[in-house]
Design a protein around this motif. Structure first.
Motif, short mmCIF file in Angstrom:
data_model
loop_
_atom_site.label_atom_id
_atom_site.label_comp_id
_atom_site.label_asym_id
_atom_site.label_seq_id
_atom_site.Cartn_x
_atom_site.Cartn_y
_atom_site.Cartn_z
N VAL A 1 44.95 41.25 45.02
CA VAL A 1 44.57 42.48 44.10
C VAL A 1 45.53 42.88 43.58
CG1 VAL A 1 43.24 44.19 43.64
CG2 VAL A 1 42.18 42.53 45.32
N ARG B 1 37.36 35.02 44.31
CA ARG B 1 37.12 36.10 43.69
C ARG B 1 38.32 36.59 42.60
NH1 ARG B 1 34.79 42.06 45.74
NH2 ARG B 1 33.83 42.71 43.73
N MET B 2 37.93 36.44 41.29
CA MET B 2 39.17 36.61 40.17
C MET B 2 38.51 37.69 39.28
SD MET B 2 41.07 32.89 40.16
CE MET B 2 42.56 33.25 39.55
N ARG B 3 37.88 38.55 39.61
CA ARG B 3 37.09 39.35 38.62
C ARG B 3 38.42 40.20 37.74
NH1 ARG B 3 32.09 42.51 41.38
NH2 ARG B 3 30.96 40.72 41.44
N GLU B 4 38.42 39.95 36.43
CA GLU B 4 39.17 40.75 35.59
C GLU B 4 40.64 40.33 35.62
OE1 GLU B 4 38.59 44.84 34.62
OE2 GLU B 4 36.69 44.91 35.72
N VAL B 5 40.77 39.14 35.96
CA VAL B 5 42.28 38.15 36.41
C VAL B 5 42.65 38.12 34.72
CG1 VAL B 5 41.21 36.23 36.30
CG2 VAL B 5 43.55 36.45 37.16
N ASP C 1 40.70 37.20 47.24
CA ASP C 1 40.20 38.06 46.44
C ASP C 1 41.44 38.06 45.53
OD1 ASP C 1 39.46 40.07 44.49
OD2 ASP C 1 38.75 41.19 46.04
N TRP C 2 41.70 37.49 44.38
CA TRP C 2 42.70 37.66 43.29
C TRP C 2 42.35 38.24 42.20
CZ3 TRP C 2 47.17 33.70 43.03
CH2 TRP C 2 47.47 33.34 44.13
N SER C 3 41.33 39.56 42.13
CA SER C 3 40.96 40.12 41.09
C SER C 3 42.05 41.04 40.57
CB SER C 3 39.63 41.17 41.66
OG SER C 3 38.75 40.53 42.09
N PHE C 4 42.08 41.46 39.41
CA PHE C 4 43.08 42.16 38.75
C PHE C 4 44.36 41.49 38.84
CE2 PHE C 4 39.66 44.89 40.17
CZ PHE C 4 39.20 45.23 38.80
N ASP D 1 34.66 33.44 40.86
CA ASP D 1 34.17 34.68 39.90
C ASP D 1 35.09 35.08 39.00
OD1 ASP D 1 32.97 36.96 39.07
OD2 ASP D 1 32.93 37.96 41.00
N ALA E 1 37.18 38.24 32.80
CA ALA E 1 38.48 37.77 32.95
C ALA E 1 38.99 37.83 31.68
CB ALA E 1 38.71 36.28 33.53
#
Length: 202
Positions: free
Chosen positions: A86, A124-128, A104-107, A144, A148
């Motif tokens: 993250v 999970r890649m929210r807002e990547v 989780d790779w979000s942001f 996810d 993104a």
């Protein structure tokens, strides 16, 4: 209890094949470190900087690289399983072939990165940030991607089945030959402003 290492700089270290477990690195700097074929399990890197580090064929399980910066690093055949990245940033780094399962790779910031043929499965890649990234022929399944940034990205012949495509603007990415499932097709159609109606048979 985990060993905690803070604010140290590691330069020109040869850690080929080393195993790392139950360690926490906070605000550390790694420069020209060879981590080829190394393994991390439950290791935590918080706010660390990696420059010209070799992660080739390394294996990372349940590890965390949060708010880290990777510059000119090489991840050839690296694998991340259940890891948390993250808020991390990748710049001028080689990330293919790469395999990521879960976690989780979000942001995470990946603008313009070459991700051709890589695999992200159940991540999970929210807002990547994948602005301008080349994800041609990549496998991005059950991911996810809500929120993104995908403008200018290439998803040509990518496998996107099961992923959240709610942030996808079909007119701002390259999609030729990409694979999606029927539910995703509905989402894409609605994004294009199409009205979907069932056929009334008479």
């Amino acid at each position: 209890m985990s060993e905690i290492i803070e604010g140290e700089t590691f330069r020109n270290e040869d850690w080929y094949g080393e195993e790392f477990a139950d360690r926490v690195y906070r605000g550390c700097t790694f420069l020209q470190v060879d981590l080829t074929e190394s393994t991390t399990r439950g290791t935590v890197f918080e706010g660390c900087t990696f420059g010209n580090v070799k992660f080739n064929a390394s294996r990372h399980t349940d590890a965390a690289f949060t708010r880290c910066t990777f510059t000119r690093c090489n991840f050839f055949e690296a694998e991340f399983t259940g890891c948390k990245l993250v808020g991390s940033t990748f710049a001028e780094s080689a990330l293919r072939p790469l395999r990521v399962s879960g976690g989780d790779w979000s942001f995470v910031t990946l603008p313009g990165v070459d991700l051709r043929g890589v695999t992200f499965d159940g991540v999970r890649m929210r807002e990547v940030d994948l602005t301008g990234a080349n994800c041609a022929e990549a496998t991005i399944v059950d991911v996810d991607l809500s929120g993104a940034q995908l403008r200018g990205a290439s998803l040509v012949r990518a496998d996107l089945r099961g992923s959240d495509l709610s942030a996808l603007d079909p007119g701002a990415v390259q999609l030729a030959g990409a694979m999606i499932d029927p539910a995703q097709a509905m989402v894409v159609a609605q994004t294009l402003g199409l009205v979907i109606q069932e056929t009334v048979r008479r």
